[in-house]
Scaffold this active site. Structure first.
Site, short mmCIF file in Angstrom:
data_model
loop_
_atom_site.label_atom_id
_atom_site.label_comp_id
_atom_site.label_asym_id
_atom_site.label_seq_id
_atom_site.Cartn_x
_atom_site.Cartn_y
_atom_site.Cartn_z
N TYR A 1 -1.78 0.12 10.16
CA TYR A 1 -2.04 -0.48 8.85
C TYR A 1 -0.82 -0.35 7.93
CZ TYR A 1 -3.70 -1.00 4.08
OH TYR A 1 -3.83 -1.40 2.77
N SER B 1 0.81 -1.22 0.00
CA SER B 1 0.00 0.00 0.00
C SER B 1 0.84 1.26 0.00
CB SER B 1 -0.87 -0.01 1.25
OG SER B 1 -1.52 1.23 1.41
N LYS C 1 1.76 -3.39 6.51
CA LYS C 1 2.07 -3.69 5.11
C LYS C 1 3.58 -3.68 4.87
CE LYS C 1 -1.94 -4.44 3.28
NZ LYS C 1 -2.27 -5.69 2.59
N1 LIG Z 1 -8.63 -0.55 -1.80
C1 LIG Z 1 -7.52 0.16 -1.79
O1 LIG Z 1 -7.51 1.33 -2.21
C2 LIG Z 1 -6.22 -0.46 -1.33
C3 LIG Z 1 -5.07 0.34 -1.33
C4 LIG Z 1 -3.86 -0.23 -0.93
C5 LIG Z 1 -3.80 -1.56 -0.53
N2 LIG Z 1 -4.93 -2.31 -0.50
C6 LIG Z 1 -4.83 -3.71 -0.06
O2 LIG Z 1 -5.40 -4.54 -1.05
C7 LIG Z 1 -5.95 -5.70 -0.44
C8 LIG Z 1 -7.36 -5.89 -0.94
O3 LIG Z 1 -8.11 -4.72 -0.62
P1 LIG Z 1 -9.62 -4.53 -1.02
O4 LIG Z 1 -9.81 -3.09 -1.28
O5 LIG Z 1 -10.01 -5.52 -2.04
O6 LIG Z 1 -10.30 -4.87 0.38
P2 LIG Z 1 -11.46 -5.90 0.76
O7 LIG Z 1 -11.72 -5.70 2.21
O8 LIG Z 1 -12.58 -5.78 -0.20
O9 LIG Z 1 -10.74 -7.28 0.50
C9 LIG Z 1 -10.00 -8.00 1.48
C10 LIG Z 1 -10.48 -9.42 1.40
O10 LIG Z 1 -9.69 -10.22 2.28
C11 LIG Z 1 -10.56 -11.02 3.07
N3 LIG Z 1 -9.84 -11.30 4.31
C12 LIG Z 1 -9.50 -10.40 5.28
N4 LIG Z 1 -8.80 -11.02 6.24
C13 LIG Z 1 -8.69 -12.32 5.87
C14 LIG Z 1 -8.04 -13.46 6.43
N5 LIG Z 1 -7.38 -13.40 7.58
N6 LIG Z 1 -8.12 -14.64 5.76
C15 LIG Z 1 -8.78 -14.74 4.58
N7 LIG Z 1 -9.41 -13.69 4.00
C16 LIG Z 1 -9.34 -12.50 4.64
C17 LIG Z 1 -11.83 -10.21 3.24
O11 LIG Z 1 -12.97 -10.99 3.54
C18 LIG Z 1 -11.94 -9.56 1.86
O12 LIG Z 1 -12.64 -10.38 0.94
C19 LIG Z 1 -5.86 -5.50 1.07
O13 LIG Z 1 -4.76 -6.23 1.56
C20 LIG Z 1 -5.62 -4.00 1.20
O14 LIG Z 1 -4.88 -3.71 2.35
C21 LIG Z 1 -6.14 -1.78 -0.89
#
Ligand SMILES: NC(=O)c1ccc[n+]([C@@H]2O[C@H](COP(=O)([O-])OP(=O)(O)OC[C@H]3O[C@@H](n4cnc5c(N)ncnc54)[C@H](O)[C@@H]3O)[C@@H](O)[C@H]2O)c1
Length: 324
Positions: free
Chosen positions: A141, A117, A145
């Site tokens: 957070y 991130s 990461k």
């Molecule tokens: N959305 C953004 O702008 C953004 C930016 C930077 C990084 N990220 C990273 O990208 C990844 C995905 O983000 P997203 O926006 O799709 O979020 P999201 O919350 O929609 O997806 C995360 C998924 O992981 C699952 N999950 C969480 N903990 C878990 C565990 N211990 N075991 C199994 N499944 C688990 C959740 O149920 C969910 O389906 C995350 O790691 C997030 O930190 C997202």
């Protein structure tokens, strides 16, 4: 052979699954549905409901599905909430990654694409963030990461893992009406929710040192982002050495006011945003160059800001129709 997508029932993970299918690579999903949606996983994709913290389950999944590599997106993504819930954040993002690595080593899976991130940078006082910009996370957070990246690097040194970490900036849009961002904290869902409920969207601060006074962020389309994960996976299969870290930024920023203008144009709803005070800790501008990713991962902005807003709004409306 297949690719395991952890968090594949989430917003970005479900787009990665769609990209893998499009590329003819067989995805398998593990997700505990803590923030994901079972209906985001296509019916013909194997879906294991469970946590990456469950090392035995991950091992079993890697073996049963003859997994070749892992795209690890499972995690807890709410930076603001992580300040109140550091232990939860570290458990999901750090212990989760460590347990996954442990299972991969046991089974002999040696390719990993990690979802990192922009939060690893904190609030850099620079016009353009690069991979050389020093990291300085400002929340549990962002720290979790960064520790994830270090864990992967150290395991690679000790055991020979092929890996890369992709630092996402502001991920928005939808690749299809069936998949959307349901986050209660991100700008697009917040603005759409306000409009759907007849409230006026709000801008937090218009006195920043930016061209129109509102914060500038680097918005990237989720389908473009997903595509680069698949390119990374493919290049690992071909034996290419990738950089340990890539910024998936567009090199261009958009202000919150520009987003509001695009939302007004796309939705046809005429509104003048309320102006609130600045939110503590919001930097004026974060924009990153994606040059390295463009060189190695086929990273390009195929979608304009209007595409991002229009696709997100369309998916949001489709979801409302399904739930009503
Ligand atoms: N959305 C953004 O702008 C953004 C930016 C930077 C990084 N990220 C990273 O990208 C990844 C995905 O983000 P997203 O926006 O799709 O979020 P999201 O919350 O929609 O997806 C995360 C998924 O992981 C699952 N999950 C969480 N903990 C878990 C565990 N211990 N075991 C199994 N499944 C688990 C959740 O149920 C969910 O389906 C995350 O790691 C997030 O930190 C997202």
């Amino acid at each position: 052979m297949s690719w395991l997508v952890t968090g594949g029932a989430g917003y970005i993970g479900s787009h990665v699954v769609a990209s893998l299918i499009e590329a003819g690579m067989a995805p398998v999903v593990i997700d505990d549905l803590s923030s994901g949606h079972a209906q985001f996983v296509p019916a013909d994709v194997p879906f294991v409901r469970g946590s990456v913290l469950d090392t035995a389950l991950v091992e079993q999944t890697l073996r049963e599905h003859e997994v070749e590599g892992v795209i690890h997106l499972a995690g807890f993504k709410y930076a603001g909430v992580s300040v109140q819930r550091p232990l939860h954040t570290y458990a999901q993002n750090v212990t989760g990654t460590a347990n996954l690595l442990d299972a991969m080593l046991t089974v002999g899976v040696d390719k990993l694409v990690f979802s990192s991130s922009a939060a690893t940078f904190g609030t850099p006082d620079l016009d353009l963030v690069t991979e050389e910009t020093p990291t300085d996370p400002e929340s549990p957070y962002g720290e979790s990461k960064l520790i994830g990246e270090w864990l992967i690097r150290d395991v690679a040194t000790a055991h020979g893992l092929r890996h890369t970490s992709l630092r996402y900036f502001n991920v928005v849009g939808s690749g299809s009406d069936a998949l959307y961002d349901s986050s209660p904290h991100n700008l697009f869902p917040l603005v759409f929710e306000a409009l759907t409920e007849g409230r006026t969207p709000r801008i937090n601060g218009e006195d920043y040192p930016t061209p129109d006074g509102t914060c500038v962020r680097d918005y990237v389309h989720v389908a473009d982002l997903a595509h680069s994960h698949v390119v990374a996976a493919r290049r690992m299969i071909e034996g290419a050495t990738l950089e340990p870290v890539y910024n998936l930024g567009s090199g261009e920023g958009s202000s919150v006011r520009q987003i509001m203008d695009a939302v007004r144009e796309v939705t046809g709803i005429d509104f003048a945003p309320d102006i609130g005070p600045r939110r503590p800790g919001d930097p004026a501008r974060i924009v990153a160059t994606g040059e390295l990713a463009r060189r190695d991962l086929g990273w390009e902005m195929r979608n304009s800001l209007t595409d991002m807003v229009a696709s997100a709004w369309s998916a949001r409306q489709a979801a409302e129709r399904v739930s009503s």
